[in-house]
Every structure is written in C-alpha cells, then in structure tokens.
Design an enzyme around this catalytic site. Sequence first.
Site, PDB file in Angstrom:
ATOM      1  N   SER A  31       4.603   3.868  17.478  1.00 44.86           N
ATOM      2  CA  SER A  31       5.006   4.840  16.450  1.00 44.86           C
ATOM      3  C   SER A  31       4.991   6.253  17.029  1.00 44.86           C
ATOM      4  O   SER A  31       4.993   6.424  18.250  1.00 44.86           O
ATOM      5  CB  SER A  31       4.063   4.714  15.245  1.00 44.86           C
ATOM      6  OG  SER A  31       4.582   5.421  14.145  1.00 44.86           O
ATOM      7  N   ASN A  32       4.990   7.261  16.184  1.00 48.32           N
ATOM      8  CA  ASN A  32       4.947   8.654  16.667  1.00 48.32           C
ATOM      9  C   ASN A  32       4.118   9.512  15.712  1.00 48.32           C
ATOM     10  O   ASN A  32       3.590   9.013  14.723  1.00 48.32           O
ATOM     11  CB  ASN A  32       6.380   9.194  16.821  1.00 48.32           C
ATOM     12  CG  ASN A  32       7.133   9.149  15.503  1.00 48.32           C
ATOM     13  OD1 ASN A  32       6.754   9.797  14.532  1.00 48.32           O
ATOM     14  ND2 ASN A  32       8.197   8.357  15.453  1.00 48.32           N
ATOM     15  N   HIS A  33       4.006  10.801  16.016  1.00 48.00           N
ATOM     16  CA  HIS A  33       3.078  11.680  15.287  1.00 48.00           C
ATOM     17  C   HIS A  33       3.612  12.254  13.978  1.00 48.00           C
ATOM     18  O   HIS A  33       2.964  13.094  13.371  1.00 48.00           O
ATOM     19  CB  HIS A  33       2.685  12.863  16.173  1.00 48.00           C
ATOM     20  CG  HIS A  33       1.859  12.481  17.353  1.00 48.00           C
ATOM     21  ND1 HIS A  33       0.619  11.909  17.228  1.00 48.00           N
ATOM     22  CD2 HIS A  33       2.098  12.574  18.684  1.00 48.00           C
ATOM     23  CE1 HIS A  33       0.121  11.678  18.430  1.00 48.00           C
ATOM     24  NE2 HIS A  33       1.015  12.061  19.328  1.00 48.00           N
ATOM     25  N   ALA A  44      11.321  10.699  11.617  1.00 45.92           N
ATOM     26  CA  ALA A  44      11.239  10.578  13.087  1.00 45.92           C
ATOM     27  C   ALA A  44      11.376   9.085  13.393  1.00 45.92           C
ATOM     28  O   ALA A  44      10.383   8.365  13.512  1.00 45.92           O
ATOM     29  CB  ALA A  44       9.910  11.127  13.583  1.00 45.92           C
TER      30      ALA A  44
END
Length: 232
Positions: free
Chosen positions: A29-31, A97
């Site tokens: 995943s991402n932030h 995102a």
Amino acid sequence: MTAHLLQGKKVLITAGPTREAIDPVRYISNHSSGKMGYAIAEKVLELGAEVVLISGPVNIQLQHPRIRIIKVNAASEMYLACCKVFEEIDIAVFAAAVADYRPAKVSEQKIKKDEASFTIKMVKNVDIAYEFGKVKTDNQISVGFALETNDEIAHAKNKLQRKNFDMVILNSMNDANATFGYDTNKITTINKNLVQKPFSLKQKTEVAKDIVREISSLLMRQFEYEEIRAFE
Ligand code: CTP
C-alpha cells in the site's frame, strides 16, 4: 439567494490508498491518508452537490444525507465501483493514491519464511482516471492529482493531456509540510489551456475550498459554452 453551480451536481471522488494483497495477511500500500479527498467531499456537499465517495481504507468518518460511501481495498475494486457511476456523474475528482502495480499472484496460504529471499512479480493495475478520460463526454469534468518529486510542471502537464483531465492539481514532494499525512498542503492547479495557478501552504480544508472554487469556474465556463451553443 441564488443556487450555487454545484447544487444538484453528481460528484464522484476517489480517495485514500489502495491495498494490493500478497497473501491472506499481507498487502502492498502507500501513505495516503485520504484527508484531501474527504475534505473536497465535505466542501462540495456544503455547496449542494451529491457525492459518491469511493474510498480506500482510511481513518476518517464522514456522514451526510447526500453522500454515498463505497469502501474498497484493491485498485480493481475501486475501478469496478467507479465504472458503475461513470455515466451518471457530472464531475470526477481522482484524489486516490491508486497503487500502480499489484502482485501478479495472490498466495492462497500465508507465505512462510522458508527462503532467504523471495521476489514478488508485479503487474500493472488499471488506470482509473485514464479509463474515464477515454469515455468522458463534453458535459463531464475530470480533475486529477499529480504528486511529483522532479520536473513537476512538465510531468503534471503530461498527465493532464494523457488522462484527458480538465484540471490537474500538482503536489510537490519537495514542499515541506505538504502531501502525505500532513494536515496542510501546497498545490498548483493547471487547466486545459495550461494556465498555472500556484497557491500557498494551507490547511487541507482550505485547500479543498480553493480546489472546489477552481472546479466551479470550470463549471461556469462549461455553462457559458452551453449558453453560446444554444444561440448558434
Ligand atoms: N490514478 C488512477 N488510477 C491509477 C493511477 C492513478 O485513477 N491506477 C489517478 C490518481 O488518482 C491521480 C492521477 O491518476 O488523480 C495521477 O496519478 P499518479 O499516480 O501521480 O500518476 P501516474 O499516471 O500513475 O504516473 P506515475 O506514477 O508514473 O507518475
């Protein structure tokens, strides 16, 4: 009092990160916190719009009689949820995102640490904004984000054209206290005529107001265009 241009408009907003499964307990995943997309949703609701918010996993609650929230994990789920509403919406804001790649194979069992190293083969995810750009009609508005680390303006202009956005909102990773996790953000908008408009560092709720004001001026231009066509 006259109604705001956004009154009754149907707005699709994607927000937050996506999670791409590796096995039943792990993901990539991402932030992304989802704060920017949710702040835009709140602002357009205030102005009378109807919102379909398609959100990856985030820690934000939002309730409103005119919002429909669809929670998803993977990019593929986000895309399917978007496809169901593409035709009926007036404005799309792609603030999510979305992971660009996902593991080629999701292991059915938890992967054991038997090997000293292992490699995950990744395959490309569908680009939701790009797919909408291909089917978008003249009466629909598409707004995207570009998060860049270098050659920011050139990359953002390229995204604007490639994904058929009416406006792109550029965030630079080089701006302090902006982007992921912060409550503040600093943006530059670029419209279809490649006109750039830089804004100062602000709370994301204030940035959302600026973005919604810019979307309203896109609507205004569309409205004027329709008026002119009606007299032709
Ligand atoms: N986006 C999307 N679906 C994807 C990837 C991106 O809808 N699979 C949308 C984002 O929500 C954003 C815009 O496209 O509005 C730009 O996303 P970004 O990740 O910055 O650009 P990419 O086209 O993926 O290019 P790159 O990662 O190579 O910079």
